[in-house]
Design a protein around this motif. Structure first.
Motif, PDB file in Angstrom:
ATOM      1  N   ARG B  87       0.849  -1.131   0.135  1.00  0.00           N
ATOM      2  CA  ARG B  87      -0.223  -0.186  -0.052  1.00  0.00           C
ATOM      3  C   ARG B  87       0.922   1.083  -0.083  1.00  0.00           C
ATOM      4  O   ARG B  87       0.467   2.316  -0.720  1.00  0.00           O
ATOM      5  CB  ARG B  87      -1.034   0.051   0.932  1.00  0.00           C
ATOM      6  N   THR B  88       1.919   1.306   0.693  1.00  0.00           N
ATOM      7  CA  THR B  88       2.792   2.270   0.947  1.00  0.00           C
ATOM      8  C   THR B  88       3.453   2.599  -0.672  1.00  0.00           C
ATOM      9  O   THR B  88       3.437   3.928  -0.977  1.00  0.00           O
ATOM     10  CB  THR B  88       3.891   2.145   1.902  1.00  0.00           C
ATOM     11  N   ARG B  89       3.574   1.622  -1.093  1.00  0.00           N
ATOM     12  CA  ARG B  89       4.509   1.683  -2.499  1.00  0.00           C
ATOM     13  C   ARG B  89       3.399   2.372  -3.408  1.00  0.00           C
ATOM     14  O   ARG B  89       3.710   3.225  -4.002  1.00  0.00           O
ATOM     15  CB  ARG B  89       4.888   0.124  -3.052  1.00  0.00           C
ATOM     16  N   ASP B  91       0.790   4.110  -2.458  1.00  0.00           N
ATOM     17  CA  ASP B  91       0.789   5.530  -1.982  1.00  0.00           C
ATOM     18  C   ASP B  91       1.714   6.432  -2.843  1.00  0.00           C
ATOM     19  O   ASP B  91       1.835   7.677  -3.311  1.00  0.00           O
ATOM     20  CB  ASP B  91       0.648   5.818  -0.645  1.00  0.00           C
ATOM     21  N   VAL B  92       3.297   5.968  -2.638  1.00  0.00           N
ATOM     22  CA  VAL B  92       4.176   6.675  -3.010  1.00  0.00           C
ATOM     23  C   VAL B  92       4.239   7.001  -4.582  1.00  0.00           C
ATOM     24  O   VAL B  92       4.385   8.035  -5.011  1.00  0.00           O
ATOM     25  CB  VAL B  92       5.579   6.022  -2.694  1.00  0.00           C
ATOM     26  N   ALA B  95       1.721   9.562  -5.292  1.00  0.00           N
ATOM     27  CA  ALA B  95       2.047  10.792  -5.013  1.00  0.00           C
ATOM     28  C   ALA B  95       3.232  11.411  -5.954  1.00  0.00           C
ATOM     29  O   ALA B  95       3.021  12.592  -6.325  1.00  0.00           O
ATOM     30  CB  ALA B  95       2.899  10.689  -3.729  1.00  0.00           C
ATOM     31  N   VAL B 423      -3.761   8.590   5.244  1.00  0.00           N
ATOM     32  CA  VAL B 423      -2.491   8.387   4.883  1.00  0.00           C
ATOM     33  C   VAL B 423      -1.755   8.521   3.738  1.00  0.00           C
ATOM     34  O   VAL B 423      -0.953   8.882   3.555  1.00  0.00           O
ATOM     35  CB  VAL B 423      -2.389   6.682   5.100  1.00  0.00           C
ATOM     36  N   GLN B 424      -3.002   8.545   2.651  1.00  0.00           N
ATOM     37  CA  GLN B 424      -2.443   8.661   1.147  1.00  0.00           C
ATOM     38  C   GLN B 424      -1.793  10.193   1.065  1.00  0.00           C
ATOM     39  O   GLN B 424      -1.007  10.572   0.447  1.00  0.00           O
ATOM     40  CB  GLN B 424      -3.603   8.556   0.566  1.00  0.00           C
ATOM     41  N   THR B 427       1.520  10.630   2.561  1.00  0.00           N
ATOM     42  CA  THR B 427       2.322  10.254   1.926  1.00  0.00           C
ATOM     43  C   THR B 427       2.774  10.998   0.868  1.00  0.00           C
ATOM     44  O   THR B 427       3.827  11.499   0.745  1.00  0.00           O
ATOM     45  CB  THR B 427       1.818   8.940   1.222  1.00  0.00           C
ATOM     46  N   GLU B 428       2.038  11.800   0.286  1.00  0.00           N
ATOM     47  CA  GLU B 428       2.001  12.925  -0.525  1.00  0.00           C
ATOM     48  C   GLU B 428       3.015  13.981  -0.080  1.00  0.00           C
ATOM     49  O   GLU B 428       4.063  14.389  -0.821  1.00  0.00           O
ATOM     50  CB  GLU B 428       0.767  13.556  -1.002  1.00  0.00           C
ATOM     51  N   THR B 430       4.812  13.588   2.558  1.00  0.00           N
ATOM     52  CA  THR B 430       5.970  13.107   2.897  1.00  0.00           C
ATOM     53  C   THR B 430       6.952  13.173   1.869  1.00  0.00           C
ATOM     54  O   THR B 430       8.275  13.479   1.906  1.00  0.00           O
ATOM     55  CB  THR B 430       5.857  11.926   3.694  1.00  0.00           C
ATOM     56  N   VAL B 431       6.588  12.598   0.762  1.00  0.00           N
ATOM     57  CA  VAL B 431       7.358  12.645  -0.566  1.00  0.00           C
ATOM     58  C   VAL B 431       7.683  13.965  -0.958  1.00  0.00           C
ATOM     59  O   VAL B 431       8.896  14.226  -1.144  1.00  0.00           O
ATOM     60  CB  VAL B 431       6.339  11.961  -1.542  1.00  0.00           C
TER      61      VAL B 431
END
Lengths: 109, 904
Positions: B87-89, B91-92, B95, B423-424, B427-428, B430-431
């Motif tokens: 999921r993180t992948r 999201d990244v 983003a 979270v999404q 993530t954006e 954070t990226v």
């Protein structure tokens, strides 16, 4: 494709190492490939390939002496191990077997 | 060929991140291409290969993280659909796609963060290099500096309370102190070093023989000094050279230990090379090599230093014995000082000794105050600009979040989990911040590399040695995380809470929500406040620089130039040296366009050694009046050539020769400290390590001798005929206009080709050098101030365009009801003026408090200088209004029919 087969670039790198013998370090290997094949071989690509093959036990490396022309930094020399030579032979045999009997292919579209 | 080098930044990256053998390959490959293809192609190759290696390094690291799941073939619980990693992948990836879709928005945020965090990190790295970094020696926390203290203000001013000591004092402390396991002395001097026939002036340190042993610095090549090399009269001329000297002068040759060099005419054998990271014990005293102190015991100017208790020319560092504390050692050193005062009352009567911890500071304590104030001011201002940038980014993120409420509302209405959305969005953020942080690392590596190449006059012309290290990287990381948490989190969370039904029904109506308007207004007010602080800081330094340029320096700079000579290397004795100086002056006077010429020991506005002086003719019998002064040996033409004024008495004449009675000229500050308000003319005093007796014949005003912001310093002048010096400066004044300095230099050189002639500079440049620190600070502060202004104008622009967009309907309605476009314009701009008023009030108050500590560096300009504050507020108001004007005009140009119809 089996995991154990050498990629084309790996073969080029190993063959360059064999040609250079004891003087095989990354810069020389990259130059050797570029000179013989006419294709620019990136230093980074060669280095990464060599270190990866080192991890697989195909080559071994050792640091040489430092020199002022290199800002006092050593060369890393690579030596091709028997396992790699075996795989090179297999690769060559496979190719030659496949080529055997293929004639007049250049006219085929 | 040696002038070519691979691009600095690429080299820095390679050296920092790539293995040694790769760096060597890159260097070798570059050199081969330089010969074959030229500099441009070689550099291009170097850069491409470095970047590819860095890319390969990155993917290699991430490869190794995933090696296990892949090699265990399908057995990985981590890489499965819907897992956290997956999921993180996703999201990244999402983003990154978002960033590519809105490149301007994302680019603005990333560049803003990269610059702001990069600049702050760079400022921190300078600060860290000066005040936090430990010496690369064994147990640096055990090291303490040993200094003399003196109640005499003249001496205190020059060394700010941390006076050097004499070699015999160091010996006594070493022999008597049980709380110290080792003590060494070092003195830094410029000498003439000849390698392969080329002579140059270099700073070297004369040190005790156990210097490297006490510090615990391992000598990589060769050896440190042996005890026999520390004995006076020892014939061995040996040196340990610095790593940089070995690299630059011997091309890092392996056989360096079999080479020799010539220092001041004496052949020296190289016995060792110091390790790469070691530059001595002080950032402001970086020597090219270390030599045993006794080596120049027979030097005409420095001779007798080693056994003369009055010759306080050495700094000293000691190591605490195991288990001993600084307190215990200080008490013992105090006791030793009292004993010495009893044994030698003439020397130590008014002096004490003190120990100062050195581990946390590699800057000499005498400089620490000045440097600490200025670097902290720059760091503080960088943090202010960073805050403004973060507020700006937060504003952008909020606006973006608002403009996406519809998308988010749709997604949550079709069943997207709200937590997942949050979270999404996080993530954006954070990226974005991560990319900003990454950019910041590049910015700061580049900037640090640039800084390492700038010679800093304040550090004796040496560049400050800043290197990215763990502390600096941690600082950048912490800043990025703080910024992301503080300024990225809230907008992301806020957006994920979008009200589905309201948003879907009302379209973009929620853009104008009251609460978000308050938040955005708050952000802009905070930016305005902080930019006032930044601009006031910059403005005050500019005013200080302006004021410094008008200070009287005590000499007439226009039309004057200087050339320095060093006579020891060419084998001059005091007798032949005096003849040489006469010949030089004759040669210089013969240069067309030269009106007068003179010799003096010190350049104005440069470091000079201090000599003891007392008013009594009985030696230094009455220690309470003993002062340390700048003593300058000069020829009779000095007064006219340099443009010094004479307040009373007379200046030196040719008749004040070697054999005639001793005479000196004192400055007003020294006269007052020795004789109070009485006239000094005709009084006698003794000066120098040899306690030479002299009559005061003249009085000159107090000039500025070392720095432009120094307190008035005591100084005296003595005739060169009576106080011989082997290193001196030739001063020449032009008849009119510009001095033909090169001709003067050649005239000096023509007298004797084997005498090193160096640093031919116009006096103007000497002043510029003294102003370097102030100018550099003013430039840095101005740069940061301009950045703040730019950011705040963007902030205001963003706010107004956003609010104009949100209030289109209201504007349309007003216009439809008969309001004039100008009225709408004025209403919009008035809102901004209100924000400026609030921000300016808060900013002026904050600036007045925060600028107080920098007041000592402003050359007398008040930290609450009204002109600065008024200018800053006016500038900010104008910039804010201009930034508001452009989007506000759009509001006035709204077509009422269009807006109302679109909304209907």
């Amino acid at each position: 494709m089996s995991r154990d087969t050498l990629g084309e670039f790996e073969q080029l790198v190993l063959l360059a190492c064999l040609r250079l013998g004891v003087g095989a370090y990354t810069l020389a290997v990259a130059d050797e490939i570029s000179r013989r094949t006419g294709r620019e071989a990136s230093h980074a690509a060669v280095y990464v390939a060599l270190r990866r093959m080192e991890g697989k036990g195909l080559v071994a490396s050792s640091l040489g002496d430092t020199s002022s022309a290199r800002g006092g930094r050593p060369r890393r020399f690579f030596q091709v191990l028997p396992e790699a030579k075996e795989r090179l032979r297999e690769a060559r045999d496979a190719l030659l077997t496949m080529w055997d009997g293929v004639d007049g292919w250049e006219g085929v579209t | 060929m040696s002038s070519h080098r691979p691009p600095r930044w690429a080299r820095a990256l390679a050296h920092r991140f790539l293995p040694d053998d790769v760096v060597g390959d890159l260097q070798e490959g570059w050199a081969a291409r330089l010969d074959a293809l030229g500099a441009r192609a070689a550099s291009r190759w170097y850069v491409t290969q470095t970047l590819r290696h860095l890319g390969a390094l990155r993917s290699r690291t991430s490869d190794s993280e995933h090696t296990h799941p892949v090699s265990t073939r399908g057995a990985s619980p981590v890489v499965k659909g819907g897992s956290l990693v997956d999921r993180t992948r996703q999201d990244v990836r999402y983003a990154l796609r978002g960033i590519l879709r809105h490149p301007v928005f994302a680019g603005a945020i990333i560049v803003t963060l990269a610059l702001a965090i990069g600049v702050t990190t760079t400022a921190f790295s300078v600060w860290e290099a000066l005040f936090l970094r430990s010496l690369p020696v064994e147990a640096p926390h055990e090291l303490v500096g040993l200094y003399a203290t003196s109640p005499d203000e003249g001496a205190l001013n020059n060394f700010r309370g941390y006076m050097p000591i004499s070699h015999p004092t160091m010996d006594d402390v070493r022999d008597r102190a049980e709380t110290l396991s080792g003590v060494f002395a070092f003195g830094q001097y410029s000498v003439t070093v000849t390698t392969d026939g080329t002579a140059e002036r270099l700073d070297v340190q004369f040190v005790s023989d156990d210097y490297f042993q006490v510090l615990g610095v391992p000598i990589g090549r060769g050896r440190a000094f042996s005890p026999s090399e520390g004995v006076v009269g020892s014939p061995a001329g040996v040196a340990v050279v610095s790593h940089a000297f070995w690299r630059d002068h011997f091309d890092a040759a392996e056989d360096v230990l079999s080479r020799s060099l010539v220092v001041n005419g004496r052949s020296i054998e190289i016995v060792g090379v110091a390790p790469a990271g070691f530059h001595g014990t002080e950032a402001n005293n970086v020597p090219a090599m270390w030599l045993p102190a006794p080596l120049f015991a027979d030097h005409p100017s420095w001779g007798g230093f080693l056994d003369n208790r009055s010759a306080q020319f050495f700094f000293s560092v000691a190591r605490l014995a195991p288990g001993r504390t600084l307190d215990q050692a200080s008490q013992e050193v105090d006791r030793i000082a009292s004993d010495l005062a009893v044994e030698h009352p003439d020397i130590y009567g008014n002096q004490g000794l003190q120990l100062v911890p050195t581990a946390a500071a590699t800057v000499a304590p005498s400089l620490r105050g000045t440097l600490f104030g200025s670097t902290t001011a720059v760091l503080g201002l960088a943090v202010v600009v960073l805050l403004i940038a973060c507020l700006n980014v937060a504003g952008l993120l909020i606006v973006r979040a608002l403009s996406r409420t519809q998308e988010i509302a749709i997604r949550s209405s079709v069943g997207a989990d709200r937590g997942r959305l949050a979270v999404q969005l996080l993530t954006e953020t954070t990226v974005l911040f991560g990319l900003g942080g990454l950019g910041a690392v590049f910015v700061s590596v580049w900037a640090q590399d640039a800084i390492s190449g700038i010679p800093t006059p304040l550090l004796g012309g040496n560049p400050l040695n800043v290197e990215p290290n763990l502390a600096v990287v941690a600082f950048a990381l912490a800043l990025t995380m703080l910024a992301a948490l503080g300024f990225g989190l809230a907008p992301a969370l806020r957006a994920s809470r979008a009200d589905v039904s309201l948003t879907l029904r009302g379209g973009t109506r929620s853009l104008g929500g009251r609460r978000s308007a308050v938040v955005r207004n708050g952000l802009v007010v905070a930016q305005l406040t902080l930019s006032i602080v930044a601009l006031v800081g910059a403005g005050l330094f500019l005013r200080g620089l302006d004021r410094a340029g008008t200070l009287s320096v005590g000499f007439e700079a226009e039309g004057m130039g200087m050339v320095s000579v060093e006579l020891v290397a060419a084998g001059y004795t005091p007798e032949s040296g005096r003849v040489y100086y006469r010949e030089v002056l004759d040669a210089v006077r013969a240069v067309p366009g030269v009106q007068s010429a003179a010799v003096g020991q010190w350049r104005p506005l440069s470091f000079s050694a201090l000599l003891p002086v007392a008013k009594t003719a009985e030696g230094f019998a009455d220690p309470t009046v003993r002062s340390f002064v700048r003593a300058d040996a000069v020829t009779p033409d000095y007064l006219e050539t340099v443009g010094l004024e004479l307040d009373a008495g007379r200046w030196f004449r040719e008749s004040d020769g070697e054999e005639s009675p001793g005479v000196v000229v004192v400055n007003r500050r020294l006269s007052e400290s020795l004789f109070g308000s009485e006239s000094p003319i005709g009084r006698t005093l003794v000066y120098g390590p040899a306690a030479a007796e002299a009559t005061v014949i003249g009085l000159v005003p107090t000039g500025r001798y070392v720095t432009l912001d120094e307190d008035p310093q005591p100084a005296l002048y003595a005739p060169l005929s009576q106080m011989y010096v082997a290193e001196a400066t030739v001063f020449a004044r032009a008849r009119s206009g510009e001095l033909p300095l090169e001709a003067v230099r050649q005239a000096v050189q023509s007298v004797n080709r084997s005498v090193p002639v160096y640093e031919a500079v116009p006096a103007r440049d000497q002043i510029a050098g003294a102003l370097w620190n102030t100018r550099a600070l003013a430039a840095l502060m101005t740069g940061l101030g301009v950045a703040a202004l730019l950011l705040v104008s963007l902030g205001v622009y963003g706010l107004v365009s956003q609010s104009v967009r949100a209030r289109r309907r209201e504007m349309g309605l007003r216009l439809a009801l008969g309001a004039e476009p100008t009225q709408v314009l004025i209403a919009t701009v008035r809102g901004v003026l209100g924000l400026v008023a609030v921000g300016a009030t808060a900013g002026v108050g904050l600036a007045a408090v925060l600028s107080r500590p920098i007041a000592p560096q402003l050359y007398g300009v008040s930290a609450t200088d009204p002109l600065t504050y008024v200018t800053v507020v006016m500038t900010l108001a104008v910039v804010a209004l201009l930034s508001a004007w452009i989007p506000a005009r759009r509001a006035a140009a709204v077509d009422p029919v269009d807006t109302l119809r679109a909304d209907g």
